[in-house]
Design a protein around this motif. Sequence first.
Motif, PDB file in Angstrom:
ATOM      1  N   GLU A  35       0.844  -1.205   0.000  1.00  0.00           N
ATOM      2  CA  GLU A  35       0.000   0.000   0.000  1.00  0.00           C
ATOM      3  C   GLU A  35       0.879   1.255   0.000  1.00  0.00           C
ATOM      4  OE1 GLU A  35      -3.423   0.291   0.129  1.00  0.00           O
ATOM      5  OE2 GLU A  35      -4.241  -1.413   1.238  1.00  0.00           O
ATOM      6  N   LEU A  36       1.974   1.187   0.757  1.00  0.00           N
ATOM      7  CA  LEU A  36       2.903   2.320   0.812  1.00  0.00           C
ATOM      8  C   LEU A  36       3.459   2.628  -0.579  1.00  0.00           C
ATOM      9  CD1 LEU A  36       4.748   4.301   2.465  1.00  0.00           C
ATOM     10  CD2 LEU A  36       6.399   2.427   2.576  1.00  0.00           C
ATOM     11  N   LEU A  37       3.883   1.588  -1.297  1.00  0.00           N
ATOM     12  CA  LEU A  37       4.493   1.769  -2.620  1.00  0.00           C
ATOM     13  C   LEU A  37       3.507   2.381  -3.614  1.00  0.00           C
ATOM     14  CD1 LEU A  37       6.509  -1.576  -2.779  1.00  0.00           C
ATOM     15  CD2 LEU A  37       7.506   0.725  -2.777  1.00  0.00           C
ATOM     16  N   ARG A  38       2.231   2.144  -3.372  1.00  0.00           N
ATOM     17  CA  ARG A  38       1.182   2.672  -4.257  1.00  0.00           C
ATOM     18  C   ARG A  38       0.759   4.096  -3.863  1.00  0.00           C
ATOM     19  NH1 ARG A  38      -2.943  -1.278  -3.039  1.00  0.00           N
ATOM     20  NH2 ARG A  38      -1.932  -3.200  -3.650  1.00  0.00           N
ATOM     21  N   SER A  39       1.243   4.587  -2.736  1.00  0.00           N
ATOM     22  CA  SER A  39       0.704   5.815  -2.146  1.00  0.00           C
ATOM     23  C   SER A  39       1.530   7.053  -2.477  1.00  0.00           C
ATOM     24  CB  SER A  39       0.655   5.663  -0.629  1.00  0.00           C
ATOM     25  OG  SER A  39       1.962   5.812  -0.090  1.00  0.00           O
ATOM     26  N   SER A  40       1.097   8.183  -1.932  1.00  0.00           N
ATOM     27  CA  SER A  40       1.823   9.434  -2.140  1.00  0.00           C
ATOM     28  C   SER A  40       2.972   9.611  -1.145  1.00  0.00           C
ATOM     29  CB  SER A  40       0.851  10.612  -2.005  1.00  0.00           C
ATOM     30  OG  SER A  40       0.372  10.682  -0.672  1.00  0.00           O
ATOM     31  N   PHE A  52       9.472 -11.351  -2.182  1.00  0.00           N
ATOM     32  CA  PHE A  52       8.693 -10.106  -2.137  1.00  0.00           C
ATOM     33  C   PHE A  52       9.231  -9.099  -3.148  1.00  0.00           C
ATOM     34  CE2 PHE A  52       7.712  -5.824  -0.791  1.00  0.00           C
ATOM     35  CZ  PHE A  52       6.361  -5.899  -0.479  1.00  0.00           C
ATOM     36  N   ILE A  53      10.553  -8.954  -3.162  1.00  0.00           N
ATOM     37  CA  ILE A  53      11.170  -7.948  -4.041  1.00  0.00           C
ATOM     38  C   ILE A  53      10.956  -8.300  -5.513  1.00  0.00           C
ATOM     39  CG2 ILE A  53      13.415  -6.992  -4.764  1.00  0.00           C
ATOM     40  CD1 ILE A  53      14.089  -7.011  -1.688  1.00  0.00           C
ATOM     41  N   HIS A  54      11.048  -9.577  -5.812  1.00  0.00           N
ATOM     42  CA  HIS A  54      10.818 -10.026  -7.187  1.00  0.00           C
ATOM     43  C   HIS A  54       9.373  -9.733  -7.604  1.00  0.00           C
ATOM     44  CE1 HIS A  54      11.385 -12.337 -10.794  1.00  0.00           C
ATOM     45  NE2 HIS A  54      10.284 -13.026 -10.513  1.00  0.00           N
ATOM     46  N   LYS A  55       8.453 -10.043  -6.719  1.00  0.00           N
ATOM     47  CA  LYS A  55       7.019  -9.908  -7.012  1.00  0.00           C
ATOM     48  C   LYS A  55       6.608  -8.446  -7.213  1.00  0.00           C
ATOM     49  CE  LYS A  55       2.763 -11.840  -5.078  1.00  0.00           C
ATOM     50  NZ  LYS A  55       2.203 -12.370  -3.822  1.00  0.00           N
ATOM     51  N   HIS A  56       7.268  -7.529  -6.483  1.00  0.00           N
ATOM     52  CA  HIS A  56       6.863  -6.121  -6.529  1.00  0.00           C
ATOM     53  C   HIS A  56       7.954  -5.242  -7.157  1.00  0.00           C
ATOM     54  CE1 HIS A  56       3.397  -7.182  -4.143  1.00  0.00           C
ATOM     55  NE2 HIS A  56       4.195  -7.907  -3.410  1.00  0.00           N
ATOM     56  N   GLU A  57       8.740  -5.867  -8.032  1.00  0.00           N
ATOM     57  CA  GLU A  57       9.909  -5.202  -8.623  1.00  0.00           C
ATOM     58  C   GLU A  57       9.565  -3.845  -9.254  1.00  0.00           C
ATOM     59  OE1 GLU A  57      11.836  -7.738 -11.403  1.00  0.00           O
ATOM     60  OE2 GLU A  57      13.779  -6.761 -11.169  1.00  0.00           O
ATOM     61  N   ALA A  58       8.517  -3.839 -10.066  1.00  0.00           N
ATOM     62  CA  ALA A  58       8.164  -2.622 -10.807  1.00  0.00           C
ATOM     63  C   ALA A  58       7.877  -1.454  -9.862  1.00  0.00           C
ATOM     64  CB  ALA A  58       6.956  -2.891 -11.704  1.00  0.00           C
ATOM     65  N   SER A  59       7.037  -1.698  -8.859  1.00  0.00           N
ATOM     66  CA  SER A  59       6.677  -0.591  -7.967  1.00  0.00           C
ATOM     67  C   SER A  59       7.853  -0.195  -7.071  1.00  0.00           C
ATOM     68  CB  SER A  59       5.429  -0.917  -7.141  1.00  0.00           C
ATOM     69  OG  SER A  59       5.636  -2.078  -6.384  1.00  0.00           O
ATOM     70  N   ILE A  60       8.715  -1.138  -6.762  1.00  0.00           N
ATOM     71  CA  ILE A  60       9.887  -0.807  -5.938  1.00  0.00           C
ATOM     72  C   ILE A  60      10.856   0.065  -6.747  1.00  0.00           C
ATOM     73  CG2 ILE A  60      11.934  -1.750  -4.770  1.00  0.00           C
ATOM     74  CD1 ILE A  60      10.169  -4.172  -3.961  1.00  0.00           C
ATOM     75  N   ILE A  61      11.078  -0.290  -8.000  1.00  0.00           N
ATOM     76  CA  ILE A  61      11.967   0.516  -8.863  1.00  0.00           C
ATOM     77  C   ILE A  61      11.397   1.932  -9.004  1.00  0.00           C
ATOM     78  CG2 ILE A  61      12.828   0.806 -11.239  1.00  0.00           C
ATOM     79  CD1 ILE A  61      13.099  -2.306 -11.291  1.00  0.00           C
ATOM     80  N   ARG A  62      10.103   2.004  -9.255  1.00  0.00           N
ATOM     81  CA  ARG A  62       9.434   3.297  -9.402  1.00  0.00           C
ATOM     82  C   ARG A  62       9.602   4.171  -8.160  1.00  0.00           C
ATOM     83  NH1 ARG A  62       4.984   1.050 -11.859  1.00  0.00           N
ATOM     84  NH2 ARG A  62       4.010   0.866  -9.826  1.00  0.00           N
TER      85      ARG A  62
END
Lengths: 250, 250
Positions: A35-40, A52-62
């Motif tokens: 939720e944090l990665l999706r937030s402002s 976890f990091i593999h699964k959410h790679e795109a939002s973590i890079i962003r």
Amino acid sequence: MISKARLKYIKSLQVKKYRKQEQCFVVEGAKGVQELLRSSFETVIVVGTEDFIHKHEASIIRSRAEVIVSKPDDLAQMGSFQTNDSALAVARMQNNEPPSLGSGEFALLLDDIRDPGNLGSIIRTADWYGLHHVIASSETADLYNPKVIHATMGSFTRVKVYNTDLPEFVSTSGLETYGAFLDGEDVHSAIFGNGGLIVIGNESGGISKSLASMITHRITIPRLGGAESLNASVATAVILDNVVRGRLIH
Amino acid sequence: MISKARLKYIKSLQVKKYRKQEQCFVVEGAKGVQELLRSSFETVIVVGTEDFIHKHEASIIRSRAEVIVSKPDDLAQMGSFQTNDSALAVARMQNNEPPSLGSGEFALLLDDIRDPGNLGSIIRTADWYGLHHVIASSETADLYNPKVIHATMGSFTRVKVYNTDLPEFVSTSGLETYGAFLDGEDVHSAIFGNGGLIVIGNESGGISKSLASMITHRITIPRLGGAESLNASVATAVILDNVVRGRLIH
């Protein structure tokens, strides 16, 4: 592997003094970090398992956060919850800005909600019922306490909490105010007008005297049994369910 | 003064194994002890400050409990809450007897409520709305856990908790069952008939599959915002508020 310095830094954020100094706080668990990665909110560090990091790679890079890969066992040690086995993040606090409430909007006023679990559950409930703002007294638990953040289940990203002096806020707002008392109007038949402030009192003392005298609508949750009161987050939910009832088209 | 043996005994009751062995549990705080003394539970020991014992002399004598005078500081050390400064009691557990529900009566079915605070708050809420019975799965937190007893705020004296196998209980009861799902009927317009069982699901997993298939009425709490779910005790309160609404004369 996480360095000793990073570990020490993350652990220090469990203490309010260091959170304030660093203007950062910790979010624990997969749900909260997602939720944090999706937030402002700005994400400063993400510590996660490889999975976890593999699964959410795109939002973590962003997010441009620093990424640290960790083992599940180490994660639990880093935070305040022993059951965390996937991710943890450090995020930057947002400014304590007064809310500008829209026409017809309801907001919660928290009059010294001291229990972190209660505060978190209230924010989660406010989010469920579509509220965007919570205004809290200075005696209310710290939003950035890990227990509060955890109990919001990610809702801290959608509901803004503003800390201020409540009587002053009420008097300058000019809004209708609602508060639960034992002698108020039945919440089942009360009419919630076009927006306003809903005051939730302290766990043991209820609504403080200075605020009570400013409340324009005294309401009561009907009681059929022997309990003297309801838990603060439970009372919040019952009131909000009755507020939105009139606003929904069935 | 309390003897070392008595202190050790009281402290041992914080552990489930010893509670089971002794068939006794601890009630902490003035409010809980007062409610206990008024209830059908047997009070075995009352530890209180001089003030507390003097104030509640009549009910303490009537209870025939052993009385131990204590200083506020010692009281906090005895129990699990550091804020207790007036009284603590040891009470005898009651038998785990199946409830006989009256016609038109509603009862809660707790499907693995694991958090003690949630369980306590649910019992308190059930009491507020006039329910007398809670039926809990074996994975639900222990009623006699000090955190549960404390969170009930005395409601454990009025709401009976029965531990059993839930699917078996439902199938032999022949009662209507209600449970919250994301795709159910809006709780604001649902018709709660003449009594039945309201199933509250586990904090993270919701209602288990084996029970879900037995539920006759799927209901939903309307959601306007972004939260994915409500806290279990909060959801219980919203459902019960809607159940009693139809039954009250305004």
